[in-house]
Design an enzyme around this catalytic site. Structure first.
Site, PDB file in Angstrom:
ATOM      1  CG  ASP A   1     -56.962 -19.741 -39.862  1.00  0.00           C
ATOM      2  OD1 ASP A   1     -57.728 -21.258 -39.824  1.00  0.00           O
ATOM      3  OD2 ASP A   1     -56.258 -20.064 -40.993  1.00  0.00           O
ATOM      4  CG  HIS A   2     -61.456 -22.788 -34.522  1.00  0.00           C
ATOM      5  ND1 HIS A   2     -61.133 -23.218 -33.502  1.00  0.00           N
ATOM      6  CD2 HIS A   2     -62.210 -22.311 -33.900  1.00  0.00           C
ATOM      7  CE1 HIS A   2     -61.223 -23.237 -33.009  1.00  0.00           C
ATOM      8  NE2 HIS A   2     -62.641 -23.259 -32.803  1.00  0.00           N
ATOM      9  NE  ARG A   3     -57.685 -22.711 -42.448  1.00  0.00           N
ATOM     10  CZ  ARG A   3     -57.267 -22.824 -43.235  1.00  0.00           C
ATOM     11  NH1 ARG A   3     -57.419 -23.426 -44.151  1.00  0.00           N
ATOM     12  NH2 ARG A   3     -56.317 -21.060 -43.379  1.00  0.00           N
TER      13      ARG A   3
ATOM     14  N   PRO B   1     -62.224 -21.000 -41.307  1.00  0.00           N
ATOM     15  CG  PRO B   1     -61.768 -22.865 -40.265  1.00  0.00           C
ATOM     16  CD  PRO B   1     -61.476 -22.119 -41.460  1.00  0.00           C
TER      17      PRO B   1
END
Lengths: 326, 445
Positions: free
Chosen positions: B417-419, B239
């Site tokens: 990376d939004h994770r 993401p």
């Protein structure tokens, strides 16, 4: 259109040109009083008289040289060899003088001469009289070689040869002289160096010259029944070669068989193959296959002679092999 | 899998030589060239093949002594890691070269083997034979000849083989309704049993992507395939979001000028990028999440800061890009970072990088400033959690301390990376970076 024989077509070409141009004359063994050993010049003595239709002794070197001298001085001789096999004794004039005259004289003398006669196996004439000279003579620079396969091309090519300013060798075949075909009555020419697609097809190109063109057509009919659709090209001229026409066909079919009645080593067939490999490399799915006379002196026995020459069976085998259908 | 050659007599102790995993991301490798043939004696350490991985061309060495019994994968074929490439007879086996009889022992397999396996009809070590027109048509229709079973003599791939494969590929494409999303893209190649007979007419429709008269279809290199696959994976799985910041570059430009002037006689020539690499590495100390990776149910915090630098390869060498890595950049001086970067870029452009030199990046920088790009976004280089897209330093009218003046500015955009990295984390990292760039004395120590 009327049908006439190959020999009539040759005579029409010569007679038309002799009527049109009084520099043209015919010389050779038995061409006058006997009407030609193969009756090609039948009636020409009557029409043109002994000054323009000239019998010679058995002396190829002499009358070939005489013709070359006449050509240098402005006449346009047609020299008939009863057989191209006999031209070997005239090798010096026809190979060393005629094709080089223009070059060695610095352009002072041309050599507008036609040498013509029977080439290839005549049928049980033995090895020394069954020469196919095309590959050997095509190696010589300065001359042109035509090899008609039909009455139509015989008249058109020979007319063009007589009008040509360079020495032209016209290779005929004793076995085809009685063959008939459509020939226009009026005079016409076929440019030297132009091939003719005599059968269109999509699966394999077969290139041939002279009499074997007919074996190729026979093979193509047989192969069509097997589902292999062949394009047959009559080269018509050996020098210059119409590689462009061959190449255009090979680009379409991706396969090629060359059928050349001379022997394979350093031959017309190997030249065609080499050129096609050069210009069509990326279009080939197999190397160009060749069918030639077997590499032996022509046998006398009829069955052996037929087996030694290119024939429809050998051509079919080559086409199946080149197209991976063997 | 069937092997082509067997040794007469008792089965000796054999050693499988398999496609090695030469990098952590390598899934397949291509045997570019074999340096050995069946019957050759090899010693441990001998180079036996050149292997092209997703990242580089590598030499494969033998780990054992022995005699090559069989070569099971042809040059040009791409196979999975672990696939048996060749079989070696161990030295103890008294397996002389004479015992190998490549003629008498060919064992044709009754069924077509897997596409990647060699043709039984071909002699070991032979290159695949493809006719010129077959090769041309394969290019035209996008058929991978390496996986075709040639029906010509000696397994030669001929026109018919390519047209048959192209036709089937086409039918597979046509069979998928345009509205339905195919579970897998249709395999470009379908293994064909060889058809011995007649010249059947095959009408082939060219690929819909290459249908215009002047279109040209060029098969891609293994590197391009890897770039394509990994970037699609990255963009689909990660993401992504971006955070941008503008940096005042005056202080850094001055520092660079000063250092370069003072160190010129020592051969030091720092680039803006070298300073940014150092700044990015130093900034990790306060922002460890930027130097981490998502791993299914955990976040892995990397102990070293290994900065990858995207390097474009010259067109004449096939183009593409590679990412050499400055390992432990947080512990390296500017001078070391600069010389390593220059050496690696040069090597990447000329000879190619080794796997070590491309392995282990924890953060990546892509700089298009030298092309005059002022701002752009980049795709994350997995397993990184972020990539910094650096634009050009440009002289601009700027407002500083309430005054309008002329200053140097640079835009940098961080893809995250939004994770792993939330927006505020990314913003904090950029703020740290801004502090270091605008007060660059800190990056000197």
């Amino acid at each position: 259109m009327r049908e006439i024989s190959f020999r009539d077509a040759l005579r029409e070409a010569m007679s038309d040109e002799m009527r049109r141009d009084n520099r043209v004359f015919l010389i050779g063994e038995e061409v006058a009083q006997y009407d030609g050993a193969y009756k090609v010049s039948k009636g020409m003595l009557d029409e043109f008289g002994p000054k323009r239709v000239i019998d010679t002794p058995i002396s190829e070197s002499g009358f070939a040289g005489l013709g070359i001298g006449a050509a240098m001085m402005g006449l346009r001789p047609i020299v008939e060899f009863m057989s191209w096999s006999f031209s070997l004794v005239a090798a010096d004039p026809i190979l060393n003088n005629a094709p080089k005259m223009l070059y060695m004289s610095g352009g002072q003398f041309g050599c507008p001469i036609v040498f013509r006669g029977n080439d290839g196996a005549g049928g049980q004439l033995g090895s020394t009289h069954s020469w196919c000279v095309e590959s050997m003579y095509a190696n010589v620079p300065g001359l042109k070689i035509i090899i008609p396969s039909t009455p139509y091309s015989a008249k058109g090519l020979l007319t063009q040869a007589i009008q040509d300013d360079d020495p032209v060798f016209c290779l005929e075949s004793e076995r085809m002289l009685s063959m008939t075909g459509d020939v226009p009555e009026e005079s016409y020419t076929i440019p030297i160096g132009t091939a003719d697609i005599v059968r269109t097809g999509s699966d394999c190109t077969i290139v041939s010259f002279g009499r074997p063109v007919h074996f190729c057509l026979e093979a193509a009919e047989a192969l069509a029944r097997e589902g292999i659709d062949c394009e047959v090209i009559d080269g018509r001229s050996i020098k210059p070669l119409d590689i462009d026409t061959f190449a255009a066909s090979v680009r379409k079919t991706n396969y090629c068989v060359v059928v050349d009645q001379s022997w394979s080593f350093a031959s017309v067939g190997s030249e065609v193959a080499a050129e096609l490999h050069r210009v069509c490399f990326d279009d080939l799915d197999n190397h160009v296959h060749r069918v030639h006379s077997d590499d032996v002196p022509a046998p006398y026995a009829s069955n052996l002679e037929q087996e030694m020459l290119p024939n429809a069976r050998k051509i079919c085998e080559a086409v199946r092999s080149v197209t991976y259908n063997a | 899998m069937s092997t082509c050659f067997r040794v007469k007599g008792e089965t000796p102790m054999t050693i499988d030589i398999t496609m090695p995993r030469l990098s952590d991301t390598m899934e397949k490798g291509t045997v570019v060239k074999w340096h050995i043939a069946v019957g050759d004696e090899v010693s441990a350490g001998d180079v036996i093949a050149d292997i092209e991985t997703d990242k580089a061309m590598m030499e494969m060495q033998s780990f054992d002594d022995g005699v090559i019994l069989s070569i099971d994968v042809d040059e040009g074929l791409s196979v999975d890691v672990g696939t048996v490439l060749a079989i070696l007879a161990g030295e103890d086996d008294d397996n002389s070269v004479a015992a190998v009889d490549p003629v008498a022992v060919v064992q044709p397999s009754p069924t077509p083997s897997e596409p990647t396996l060699r043709e039984e009809t071909r002699a070991a070590g032979d290159q695949q034979r493809v006719t010129p027109v077959a090769r041309r048509l394969a290019d035209q229709y996008g058929v991978d000849v390496a996986s075709l079973r040639g029906s010509g003599p000696s397994g030669r791939v001929i026109k018919r083989d390519v047209l048959d494969a192209a036709k089937i590929t086409d039918e597979v494409r046509a069979a998928v309704p345009p509205s339905a999303k195919p579970a897998e893209p249709p395999a470009p190649i379908i293994e064909q049993p060889s058809l011995p007979v007649p010249a059947t007419k095959v009408e082939v429709t060219p690929s819909p992507l290459a249908r215009l008269e002047n279109d040209r279809r060029e098969p891609v290199s293994s590197m391009r395939q890897t770039i394509a696959r990994r970037l699609v994976e990255s963009k689909q799985d990660i993401p992504h979001y971006q955070v941008s910041m503008v940096f005042a570059m005056d202080a850094m430009m001055n520092l660079r000028k000063q250092l370069n002037a003072e160190l010129a006689d020592q051969g030091v020539k720092l680039s803006v990028n070298d300073l940014i690499v150092r700044a990015c590495a130093v900034a990790m100390h306060r922002n460890p999440l930027m130097n981490a990776s998502w791993d299914r149910d955990a976040i892995v915090y990397h102990g070293d800061v290994n900065i990858g630098i995207a390097v474009a390869l010259p067109e004449e060498r096939g183009g593409g890009l590679v990412v050499p890595v400055i390992h432990s950049a947080n512990t390296k001086s500017l001078r070391v970072i600069s010389s390593e970067t220059r050496m690696l870029s040069e090597k990447a452009r000329t000879r190619g990088l080794s796997m070590d030199e491309m392995d282990g990046a924890t953060f990546t920088i892509s700089n298009l400033g030298m092309f005059g790009v002022d701002a752009f976004t980049a795709i994350i280089n997995p397993p990184n959690s972020a990539i910094l897209a650096v634009g050009a330093s440009i002289q601009k009218p700027v407002v500083r301390d309430g005054e309008l003046g002329i200053g140097w500015e640079m835009n940098a955009t961080l893809s995250n990376d939004h994770r792993v990295v939330d927006g505020a984390t990314a913003a904090r990292y950029l703020a740290t970076l801004k502090e270091l760039i605008e007060h660059p004395a800190a990056i000197l120590v």
